[in-house]
Enzyme design. Structure first.
Site, PDB file in Angstrom:
ATOM      1  N   ARG A  71      10.924  64.495  15.633  1.00 42.61           N
ATOM      2  CA  ARG A  71      11.116  63.043  15.593  1.00 42.61           C
ATOM      3  C   ARG A  71      12.029  62.619  14.444  1.00 42.61           C
ATOM      4  O   ARG A  71      12.943  61.822  14.616  1.00 42.61           O
ATOM      5  CB  ARG A  71       9.753  62.334  15.485  1.00 42.61           C
ATOM      6  CG  ARG A  71       9.860  60.816  15.640  1.00 42.61           C
ATOM      7  CD  ARG A  71       8.509  60.149  15.662  1.00 42.61           C
ATOM      8  NE  ARG A  71       7.668  60.598  16.753  1.00 42.61           N
ATOM      9  CZ  ARG A  71       7.787  60.194  18.021  1.00 42.61           C
ATOM     10  NH1 ARG A  71       8.707  59.329  18.346  1.00 42.61           N
ATOM     11  NH2 ARG A  71       6.973  60.647  18.943  1.00 42.61           N
ATOM     12  N   ARG A  97      10.580  54.926  22.629  1.00 42.89           N
ATOM     13  CA  ARG A  97      10.307  55.950  21.617  1.00 42.89           C
ATOM     14  C   ARG A  97       9.670  55.304  20.398  1.00 42.89           C
ATOM     15  O   ARG A  97      10.034  54.182  20.030  1.00 42.89           O
ATOM     16  CB  ARG A  97      11.613  56.613  21.143  1.00 42.89           C
ATOM     17  CG  ARG A  97      12.419  57.227  22.198  1.00 42.89           C
ATOM     18  CD  ARG A  97      12.691  58.679  22.028  1.00 42.89           C
ATOM     19  NE  ARG A  97      12.489  59.246  20.721  1.00 42.89           N
ATOM     20  CZ  ARG A  97      11.848  60.391  20.528  1.00 42.89           C
ATOM     21  NH1 ARG A  97      11.328  61.039  21.537  1.00 42.89           N
ATOM     22  NH2 ARG A  97      11.734  60.891  19.312  1.00 42.89           N
ATOM     23  N   HIS A 115       8.296  42.488  23.183  1.00 43.74           N
ATOM     24  CA  HIS A 115       7.113  43.051  23.846  1.00 43.74           C
ATOM     25  C   HIS A 115       6.565  42.032  24.853  1.00 43.74           C
ATOM     26  O   HIS A 115       6.425  40.846  24.519  1.00 43.74           O
ATOM     27  CB  HIS A 115       6.049  43.399  22.800  1.00 43.74           C
ATOM     28  CG  HIS A 115       4.851  44.056  23.404  1.00 43.74           C
ATOM     29  ND1 HIS A 115       4.837  45.387  23.764  1.00 43.74           N
ATOM     30  CD2 HIS A 115       3.648  43.560  23.750  1.00 43.74           C
ATOM     31  CE1 HIS A 115       3.685  45.687  24.295  1.00 43.74           C
ATOM     32  NE2 HIS A 115       2.931  44.595  24.307  1.00 43.74           N
ATOM     33  N   ASP A 151       3.910  48.006  17.764  1.00 46.78           N
ATOM     34  CA  ASP A 151       3.852  46.601  18.193  1.00 46.78           C
ATOM     35  C   ASP A 151       3.102  45.718  17.194  1.00 46.78           C
ATOM     36  O   ASP A 151       2.495  44.710  17.577  1.00 46.78           O
ATOM     37  CB  ASP A 151       3.204  46.483  19.586  1.00 46.78           C
ATOM     38  CG  ASP A 151       4.016  47.215  20.650  1.00 46.78           C
ATOM     39  OD1 ASP A 151       5.251  47.279  20.507  1.00 46.78           O
ATOM     40  OD2 ASP A 151       3.414  47.729  21.605  1.00 46.78           O
ATOM     41  N   GLU A 180      11.411  36.640  28.646  1.00 43.33           N
ATOM     42  CA  GLU A 180      11.994  37.555  27.652  1.00 43.33           C
ATOM     43  C   GLU A 180      13.485  37.296  27.496  1.00 43.33           C
ATOM     44  O   GLU A 180      14.017  37.261  26.390  1.00 43.33           O
ATOM     45  CB  GLU A 180      11.803  39.017  28.084  1.00 43.33           C
ATOM     46  CG  GLU A 180      10.377  39.497  28.041  1.00 43.33           C
ATOM     47  CD  GLU A 180      10.276  40.991  28.345  1.00 43.33           C
ATOM     48  OE1 GLU A 180      11.089  41.767  27.814  1.00 43.33           O
ATOM     49  OE2 GLU A 180       9.390  41.380  29.118  1.00 43.33           O
TER      50      GLU A 180
HETATM   51  C1  GRF Z   1      10.751  44.770  28.690  1.00 43.34           C
HETATM   52  O1  GRF Z   1       9.648  44.252  29.385  1.00 43.34           O
HETATM   53  C2  GRF Z   1      10.479  44.777  27.209  1.00 43.34           C
HETATM   54  O2  GRF Z   1       9.663  43.735  26.789  1.00 43.34           O
HETATM   55  C3  GRF Z   1       9.771  46.086  27.011  1.00 43.34           C
HETATM   56  O3  GRF Z   1      10.411  46.979  27.897  1.00 43.34           O
HETATM   57  C4  GRF Z   1      10.968  46.247  28.991  1.00 43.34           C
HETATM   58  C5  GRF Z   1      12.427  46.596  29.046  1.00 43.34           C
HETATM   59  O4  GRF Z   1      13.068  46.020  30.164  1.00 43.34           O
HETATM   60  N1  GRF Z   1       9.791  46.496  25.624  1.00 43.34           N
HETATM   61  P1  GRF Z   1      14.648  46.015  30.243  1.00 43.34           P
HETATM   62  O5  GRF Z   1      15.100  47.475  30.131  1.00 43.34           O
HETATM   63  O6  GRF Z   1      15.175  45.194  29.122  1.00 43.34           O
HETATM   64  O7  GRF Z   1      14.979  45.448  31.581  1.00 43.34           O
END
Ligand code: GRF
Length: 214
Positions: A71, A97, A115, A151, A180
């Site tokens: 890692r 990751r 998230h 997170d 998002e």
């Molecule tokens: C999203 O739901 C984000 O919140 C999470 O992984 C997903 C990624 O989706 N961390 P994308 O690849 O941006 O479409």
């Protein structure tokens, strides 16, 4: 001074898959909602569809395969690629990751993650499914600074999303994803604006000037 002479913040986006949040970031840098420049998109998966989105937008891309590497070794490679392009803010966008302290310490308070839940509820994978299965009436989206805790870093922005009675995990996930795409650019721009500071775990507005001391 001409605004051309002021160096723009440089963003590096890390992905592993679809890249729909990456697309939202690309769109927002194009129309000025994000005032930084997209310096590079890095994926740990060579076949991530998000790479095509980046190429189509003319953004420099790199694939760094994590397999057969420790890692720390992998994280150091990532840091090198990002620093080489003078990246000042790292945005995780579906990067599957965990990051070691080698990476986190290289970009102090300058790594963001998105998230799909209202953290601290439902950390980890499949957050929309976790929320739907639990039967909550509201869930949402969180953008936070990345720390060593999964997170768990200070929250920059959050938006709620209702869970409807006829939702299944997929319809809920789709509604969250839409939110998002709106919230990530807003949170990125907030960070870039520099008008914030950390008070413990809290991301709060920075006072405009030093308090008056007679
Ligand atoms: C999203 O739901 C984000 O919140 C999470 O992984 C997903 C990624 O989706 N961390 P994308 O690849 O941006 O479409």
């Amino acid at each position: 001074m001409s605004s051309e002479l002021v160096a723009k913040p440089r963003l590096g986006v890390l992905i592993s898959g679809r890249g729909s949040n990456l697309q939202a970031i690309i769109d927002a840098t194009r129309d000025g909602r994000i005032t930084g420049e997209l310096a590079v998109v890095i994926s740990n998966q060579a076949n991530a569809p998000g790479l095509e989105r980046a190429k189509k937008a003319g953004i420099d891309v790199a694939v760094l395969d994590h397999r057969r590497k420790r890692r720390e070794e992998y994280d150091e490679e990532l840091v090198r690629e990002l620093k080489r392009r003078a990246v000042t803010l790292v945005c995780l966008a579906g990067f599957m990751r965990l990051l070691s302290s080698r990476f986190i310490d290289a970009f102090p308070d300058a790594i963001l993650n998105i998230h799909p839940s209202l953290l601290p509820a439902f950390p980890g994978i499949n957050a929309p499914y976790q929320a739907w299965e639990h039967g909550v009436k509201w869930t949402g989206v969180t953008v936070h600074l990345v720390t060593a805790e999964l997170d768990g870093g200070p929250i920059v922005a959050q938006e709620p999303v209702p869970v409807k009675d006829d939702d299944d995990a997929e319809t809920l996930a789709a509604r969250i994803l839409e939110k998002e795409h709106h919230l990530y650019p807003v949170a990125i721009q907030r960070l870039l604006s520099g008008d914030w500071m950390l008070s413990g775990r809290r991301v709060i507005p920075k006072p405009l000037r030093e308090p008056f001391r007679p």
